[in-house]
Design a protein around this motif. Structure first.
Motif, short mmCIF file in Angstrom:
data_model
loop_
_atom_site.label_atom_id
_atom_site.label_comp_id
_atom_site.label_asym_id
_atom_site.label_seq_id
_atom_site.Cartn_x
_atom_site.Cartn_y
_atom_site.Cartn_z
N ASN A 20 0.80 -1.32 0.15
CA ASN A 20 -0.14 0.07 0.10
C ASN A 20 0.85 1.30 -0.30
O ASN A 20 0.27 2.33 -0.80
CB ASN A 20 -0.97 -0.08 1.34
CG ASN A 20 -2.39 -0.90 0.93
OD1 ASN A 20 -2.68 -1.00 -0.31
ND2 ASN A 20 -2.96 -1.19 1.86
N ASP A 21 2.06 1.43 0.60
CA ASP A 21 2.90 2.16 0.66
C ASP A 21 3.55 2.65 -0.63
O ASP A 21 3.39 3.71 -1.43
CB ASP A 21 4.10 2.03 1.69
CG ASP A 21 3.81 2.44 3.16
OD1 ASP A 21 2.63 3.13 3.34
OD2 ASP A 21 4.52 2.02 3.99
N TYR A 22 3.79 1.40 -1.47
CA TYR A 22 4.24 1.47 -2.73
C TYR A 22 3.46 2.14 -3.66
O TYR A 22 3.84 2.91 -4.39
CB TYR A 22 4.67 0.08 -3.06
CG TYR A 22 5.24 0.24 -4.55
CD1 TYR A 22 6.66 0.76 -4.77
CD2 TYR A 22 4.51 -0.31 -5.37
CE1 TYR A 22 7.16 0.75 -6.21
CE2 TYR A 22 5.06 -0.31 -7.01
CZ TYR A 22 6.55 0.25 -7.45
OH TYR A 22 6.77 0.31 -8.39
N VAL A 23 2.16 1.80 -3.60
CA VAL A 23 1.13 2.31 -4.65
C VAL A 23 0.52 3.44 -4.05
O VAL A 23 -0.40 4.00 -4.77
CB VAL A 23 -0.05 1.26 -5.15
CG1 VAL A 23 0.75 -0.09 -5.69
CG2 VAL A 23 -0.70 0.80 -3.79
N LYS A 24 0.90 3.83 -2.99
CA LYS A 24 0.31 5.22 -2.22
C LYS A 24 -1.28 5.09 -2.07
O LYS A 24 -1.91 6.06 -2.15
CB LYS A 24 0.67 6.47 -3.20
CG LYS A 24 2.03 6.64 -3.29
CD LYS A 24 2.36 7.87 -4.36
CE LYS A 24 3.88 8.04 -4.40
NZ LYS A 24 4.87 7.13 -4.24
N PHE A 25 -1.54 4.10 -1.47
CA PHE A 25 -2.99 3.68 -1.02
C PHE A 25 -3.22 3.85 0.51
O PHE A 25 -2.37 3.14 1.21
CB PHE A 25 -3.25 2.34 -1.54
CG PHE A 25 -4.87 1.83 -1.35
CD1 PHE A 25 -5.95 2.40 -2.25
CD2 PHE A 25 -5.32 1.57 -0.07
CE1 PHE A 25 -7.35 2.26 -1.91
CE2 PHE A 25 -6.74 1.55 0.21
CZ PHE A 25 -7.81 1.70 -0.72
N TYR A 61 -8.86 1.30 -6.83
CA TYR A 61 -8.41 2.57 -7.12
C TYR A 61 -8.07 2.55 -8.65
O TYR A 61 -7.99 1.55 -9.22
CB TYR A 61 -7.33 2.89 -6.36
CG TYR A 61 -6.07 1.93 -6.43
CD1 TYR A 61 -5.00 2.17 -7.38
CD2 TYR A 61 -5.88 1.10 -5.37
CE1 TYR A 61 -3.85 1.34 -7.29
CE2 TYR A 61 -4.64 0.01 -5.56
CZ TYR A 61 -4.00 0.08 -6.39
OH TYR A 61 -2.89 -0.57 -6.57
N SER A 62 -8.07 3.62 -9.16
CA SER A 62 -7.25 3.84 -10.29
C SER A 62 -6.00 4.69 -10.41
O SER A 62 -5.72 5.52 -9.49
CB SER A 62 -8.34 4.78 -11.27
OG SER A 62 -9.70 4.11 -11.39
N ASP A 63 -5.07 4.66 -11.34
CA ASP A 63 -3.74 5.30 -11.29
C ASP A 63 -3.62 6.38 -12.43
O ASP A 63 -4.84 6.62 -12.99
CB ASP A 63 -2.67 4.47 -11.58
CG ASP A 63 -2.72 3.66 -13.08
OD1 ASP A 63 -3.49 4.17 -14.01
OD2 ASP A 63 -1.99 2.82 -13.41
N SER A 64 -2.75 7.03 -12.39
CA SER A 64 -2.84 8.35 -13.46
C SER A 64 -2.85 7.99 -14.76
O SER A 64 -3.31 8.92 -15.57
CB SER A 64 -1.54 9.06 -13.16
OG SER A 64 -0.37 8.36 -13.41
N SER A 65 -2.81 6.88 -15.26
CA SER A 65 -2.97 6.46 -16.56
C SER A 65 -4.31 5.77 -16.79
O SER A 65 -4.67 5.33 -17.98
CB SER A 65 -1.95 5.48 -16.86
OG SER A 65 -0.77 5.96 -16.77
N GLY A 86 -7.01 -2.43 -18.24
CA GLY A 86 -6.45 -1.41 -19.06
C GLY A 86 -7.28 -0.11 -19.04
O GLY A 86 -8.42 0.02 -18.67
N SER A 87 -6.39 0.74 -19.71
CA SER A 87 -7.26 2.14 -19.70
C SER A 87 -8.41 2.20 -20.48
O SER A 87 -9.29 2.92 -20.40
CB SER A 87 -6.23 3.31 -19.87
OG SER A 87 -5.48 2.93 -21.27
#
Length: 105
Positions: A20-25, A61-65, A86-87
């Motif tokens: 969770n730290d790595y993916v900033k969750f 969650y979703s990422d910036s992409s 995928g996006s």
């Protein structure tokens, strides 16, 4: 889809916190729902025949992409499983996949 399995509860707890730290969750800031109406969510999950027994958490969650993720844990198996769309896929498609393929049949 990919996953991680840990040898014991201590390693699992440390590994999940590190993931969770790595993916900033931040679970403390997550909406208590899957699929969330806001940016990200987290909810407990259970088998439908044992509704009072929480087996882990489901984080979404979703990422910036605009890739979408469902990350669920199984605290009895010390596992973290990650499903990524995928996006080009809507968040609702990942949610539909989860509902059709989780162990609640």
């Amino acid at each position: 889809m990919w996953g991680y399995q840990f040898p014991d509860k201590t390693a699992f707890d440390t590994g999940f916190a590190t993931f969770n730290d790595y993916v900033k969750f931040d679970p403390a800031q997550a909406e208590a729902a899957a699929a969330p109406a806001s940016t990200y969510g987290a909810a407990g999950w259970n088998l439908s025949d044992s509704p009072g027994v929480q087996l882990g958490t489901l984080e979404c969650y979703s990422d910036s992409s605009e890739n979408h993720y469902y990350v669920w844990t199984d605290t009895t198996e010390y596992t973290i499983i990650v499903a990524e769309s995928g996006s080009d896929q809507a968040y609702a498609q990942l949610d539909a996949w989860w509902r059709a393929n989780n162990r609640n049949r």
